[in-house]
Design a protein around this motif. Structure first.
Motif, PDB file in Angstrom:
ATOM      1  N   LEU A  48       0.822  -1.201   0.000  1.00  0.00           N
ATOM      2  CA  LEU A  48       0.000   0.000   0.000  1.00  0.00           C
ATOM      3  C   LEU A  48       0.863   1.261   0.000  1.00  0.00           C
ATOM      4  O   LEU A  48       2.032   1.237   0.391  1.00  0.00           O
ATOM      5  N   ASN A  49       0.271   2.353  -0.429  1.00  0.00           N
ATOM      6  CA  ASN A  49       0.950   3.646  -0.440  1.00  0.00           C
ATOM      7  C   ASN A  49       1.043   4.172   0.986  1.00  0.00           C
ATOM      8  O   ASN A  49       0.015   4.445   1.615  1.00  0.00           O
ATOM      9  N   PRO A  50       2.246   4.324   1.539  1.00  0.00           N
ATOM     10  CA  PRO A  50       2.364   4.755   2.941  1.00  0.00           C
ATOM     11  C   PRO A  50       1.843   6.166   3.192  1.00  0.00           C
ATOM     12  O   PRO A  50       1.624   6.551   4.342  1.00  0.00           O
ATOM     13  N   ARG A  51       1.638   6.939   2.128  1.00  0.00           N
ATOM     14  CA  ARG A  51       1.062   8.269   2.298  1.00  0.00           C
ATOM     15  C   ARG A  51      -0.447   8.194   2.536  1.00  0.00           C
ATOM     16  O   ARG A  51      -1.041   9.130   3.063  1.00  0.00           O
ATOM     17  N   LEU A  52      -1.045   7.074   2.124  1.00  0.00           N
ATOM     18  CA  LEU A  52      -2.491   6.910   2.261  1.00  0.00           C
ATOM     19  C   LEU A  52      -2.852   5.914   3.357  1.00  0.00           C
ATOM     20  O   LEU A  52      -3.903   6.040   3.982  1.00  0.00           O
ATOM     21  N   ALA A  53      -2.014   4.912   3.568  1.00  0.00           N
ATOM     22  CA  ALA A  53      -2.259   3.881   4.581  1.00  0.00           C
ATOM     23  C   ALA A  53      -1.145   3.972   5.625  1.00  0.00           C
ATOM     24  O   ALA A  53      -0.024   3.521   5.393  1.00  0.00           O
ATOM     25  N   GLU A  54      -1.458   4.548   6.764  1.00  0.00           N
ATOM     26  CA  GLU A  54      -0.441   4.825   7.785  1.00  0.00           C
ATOM     27  C   GLU A  54      -0.682   3.973   9.022  1.00  0.00           C
ATOM     28  O   GLU A  54      -1.821   3.814   9.482  1.00  0.00           O
ATOM     29  N   VAL A  55       0.411   3.426   9.566  1.00  0.00           N
ATOM     30  CA  VAL A  55       0.350   2.684  10.823  1.00  0.00           C
ATOM     31  C   VAL A  55       0.559   3.667  11.970  1.00  0.00           C
ATOM     32  O   VAL A  55       1.519   4.439  11.974  1.00  0.00           O
ATOM     33  N   VAL A  56      -0.340   3.623  12.940  1.00  0.00           N
ATOM     34  CA  VAL A  56      -0.254   4.485  14.111  1.00  0.00           C
ATOM     35  C   VAL A  56       0.084   3.607  15.311  1.00  0.00           C
ATOM     36  O   VAL A  56      -0.718   2.781  15.728  1.00  0.00           O
ATOM     37  N   ALA A  57       1.291   3.764  15.847  1.00  0.00           N
ATOM     38  CA  ALA A  57       1.738   3.011  17.025  1.00  0.00           C
ATOM     39  C   ALA A  57       2.314   4.028  18.008  1.00  0.00           C
ATOM     40  O   ALA A  57       3.508   4.340  17.967  1.00  0.00           O
ATOM     41  N   LEU A  58       1.465   4.545  18.863  1.00  0.00           N
ATOM     42  CA  LEU A  58       1.873   5.652  19.726  1.00  0.00           C
ATOM     43  C   LEU A  58       2.709   5.171  20.913  1.00  0.00           C
ATOM     44  O   LEU A  58       2.435   4.116  21.486  1.00  0.00           O
ATOM     45  N   PRO A  59       3.713   5.942  21.295  1.00  0.00           N
ATOM     46  CA  PRO A  59       4.521   5.604  22.470  1.00  0.00           C
ATOM     47  C   PRO A  59       3.784   5.964  23.751  1.00  0.00           C
ATOM     48  O   PRO A  59       2.650   6.463  23.723  1.00  0.00           O
ATOM     49  N   THR A  60       4.438   5.734  24.875  1.00  0.00           N
ATOM     50  CA  THR A  60       3.879   6.119  26.164  1.00  0.00           C
ATOM     51  C   THR A  60       3.592   7.619  26.167  1.00  0.00           C
ATOM     52  O   THR A  60       4.404   8.404  25.684  1.00  0.00           O
ATOM     53  N   PRO A  61       2.437   8.040  26.671  1.00  0.00           N
ATOM     54  CA  PRO A  61       2.128   9.472  26.651  1.00  0.00           C
ATOM     55  C   PRO A  61       3.115  10.287  27.468  1.00  0.00           C
ATOM     56  O   PRO A  61       3.654   9.821  28.483  1.00  0.00           O
ATOM     57  N   THR A  62       3.366  11.499  27.010  1.00  0.00           N
ATOM     58  CA  THR A  62       4.245  12.413  27.729  1.00  0.00           C
ATOM     59  C   THR A  62       3.534  12.948  28.967  1.00  0.00           C
ATOM     60  O   THR A  62       2.324  12.747  29.137  1.00  0.00           O
ATOM     61  N   GLU A  63       4.277  13.640  29.816  1.00  0.00           N
ATOM     62  CA  GLU A  63       3.666  14.225  31.007  1.00  0.00           C
ATOM     63  C   GLU A  63       2.572  15.218  30.625  1.00  0.00           C
ATOM     64  O   GLU A  63       1.538  15.301  31.287  1.00  0.00           O
ATOM     65  N   ARG A  64       2.795  15.975  29.556  1.00  0.00           N
ATOM     66  CA  ARG A  64       1.772  16.929  29.108  1.00  0.00           C
ATOM     67  C   ARG A  64       0.538  16.196  28.599  1.00  0.00           C
ATOM     68  O   ARG A  64      -0.592  16.571  28.913  1.00  0.00           O
ATOM     69  N   GLN A  65       0.753  15.130  27.798  1.00  0.00           N
ATOM     70  CA  GLN A  65      -0.379  14.382  27.256  1.00  0.00           C
ATOM     71  C   GLN A  65      -1.207  13.723  28.360  1.00  0.00           C
ATOM     72  O   GLN A  65      -2.419  13.555  28.207  1.00  0.00           O
ATOM     73  N   LYS A  66      -0.554  13.370  29.455  1.00  0.00           N
ATOM     74  CA  LYS A  66      -1.280  12.753  30.561  1.00  0.00           C
ATOM     75  C   LYS A  66      -2.287  13.709  31.197  1.00  0.00           C
ATOM     76  O   LYS A  66      -3.223  13.264  31.868  1.00  0.00           O
ATOM     77  N   THR A  67      -2.093  15.013  30.990  1.00  0.00           N
ATOM     78  CA  THR A  67      -3.027  16.003  31.544  1.00  0.00           C
ATOM     79  C   THR A  67      -4.136  16.352  30.554  1.00  0.00           C
ATOM     80  O   THR A  67      -5.051  17.101  30.898  1.00  0.00           O
ATOM     81  N   GLN A  68      -4.069  15.842  29.321  1.00  0.00           N
ATOM     82  CA  GLN A  68      -5.076  16.130  28.311  1.00  0.00           C
ATOM     83  C   GLN A  68      -6.259  15.173  28.443  1.00  0.00           C
ATOM     84  O   GLN A  68      -6.204  14.166  29.146  1.00  0.00           O
ATOM     85  N   TRP A  69      -7.340  15.505  27.720  1.00  0.00           N
ATOM     86  CA  TRP A  69      -8.430  14.557  27.564  1.00  0.00           C
ATOM     87  C   TRP A  69      -7.848  13.281  26.998  1.00  0.00           C
ATOM     88  O   TRP A  69      -7.034  13.309  26.079  1.00  0.00           O
TER      89      TRP A  69
END
Length: 298
Positions: A61-82
């Motif tokens: 597949l075209n990686p510009r159209l089909a993207e794998v999302v594998a997020l790392p551990t959230p940052t301290e800032r992200q932990k305070t977000q919704w």
């Protein structure tokens, strides 16, 4: 006692996988042409085969159209977000497919079992996730959720193979190994998650993953059947004629830093044997077929 299921013949697997991958390319063309938005979630036990399935789906597949999302551990800032905020920014725009290698359901699994979230955060997640997913579907996003199911014996066998496999050793973490001692905790967490989130039209689709090759074929087939794609005629491409030369000369190669020709020195006697993934082969240490039955599969 049920009989052990026969493993999928490798030649048959490769042929069918190639056919399905060609269909995935067709599906991608339809997604691009129609401006559809597709989200596919991959969840399940550690070592259940999620990554291998994603790899086969995206191979052509075209990686510009089909993207794998594998997020790392959230940052301290992200932990305070919704909680859902960091996932929202990875949702697809028109013509895109997003494949989540684990997703917001981390909160219902590892975060709950390992104590990485509070009971209040967990309960809030269970209340909000059906609403969140309903918003995605109502906005026109096609949402598909897959749970890869594997038995405790098969998971342990795959973990052991990774401990001695230099190509896969990076996949093991202390949290992964601790999951072996918390099998029932993870099973209860999965059951609770299904009670609250296995609802129409955002159903969970369970993939039996004792045999990784069967799991890939079954999952990809279901994915293709779930997206209402049709053939898209591509514009005819005419190969252009090369214009007449104007006297250009290539730069003297002696002035360039060139990569040495290591390939020229290769010979058959020194080339190591081709790597075979022991988890795909389903073999024990003695080379015999020792796939366990899918007992106690969550």
């Amino acid at each position: 006692m049920s009989q052990k299921a026969a493993k999928l013949d490798n030649d048959l697997y490769e042929a069918e996988l190639t056919r399905l991958q060609a269909e995935l390319v067709e599906m991608q063309e339809w997604v691009k042409a129609t401006g559809a938005r597709v989200v596919v979630l991959f969840e399940g036990r550690d070592a259940a085969g999620k990554g291998g399935a994603i790899k086969r789906i995206t191979e052509y597949l075209n990686p510009r159209l089909a993207e794998v999302v594998a997020l790392p551990t959230p940052t301290e800032r992200q932990k305070t977000q919704w909680y859902f905020q960091r996932f929202v920014e990875h949702l697809p725009a028109a013509g895109e497919i997003k494949l989540f290698d684990r997703s917001w359901y981390n909160r219902a699994g590892v975060e709950r079992v390992m104590g990485y979230c509070t009971p209040e955060e967990y309960q809030r997640f269970l209340r909000q996730v059906p609403v969140f997913e309903r918003m995605l579907v109502d906005d026109g996003i096609m949402l598909l959720k897959y749970w890869f199911s594997v038995s405790d014996k098969e998971q342990e066998k795959r973990f052991k193979s990774r401990m001695t496999d230099p190509m896969r050793r990076w996949k093991l973490s202390p949290t992964d190994l601790e999951s072996l001692t918390r099998w029932e905790d993870y099973s209860r967490a999965k059951d609770d998650m299904f009670i609250h989130t296995d609802i129409e039209p955002m159903r969970w689709h369970v993939v039996e993953a004792e045999d990784k090759k069967k799991a890939r074929i079954n999952m990809i087939t279901h994915l293709l059947e779930s997206v209402p794609y049709t053939h898209v005629d591509r514009p005819v491409i005419e190969f252009p004629k090369r214009p007449k030369g104007t006297g250009y000369r290539r730069t003297d190669q002696r002035l360039m830093s060139r990569v040495p020709d290591y390939a020229a020195a290769l010979n058959h006697a020194e080339v190591p044997p081709k790597y075979h993934d022991p988890e795909d082969n389903g073999l024990d240490d003695n080379g015999s077929d020792d796939s366990p039955e899918a007992e106690a599969s969550p």
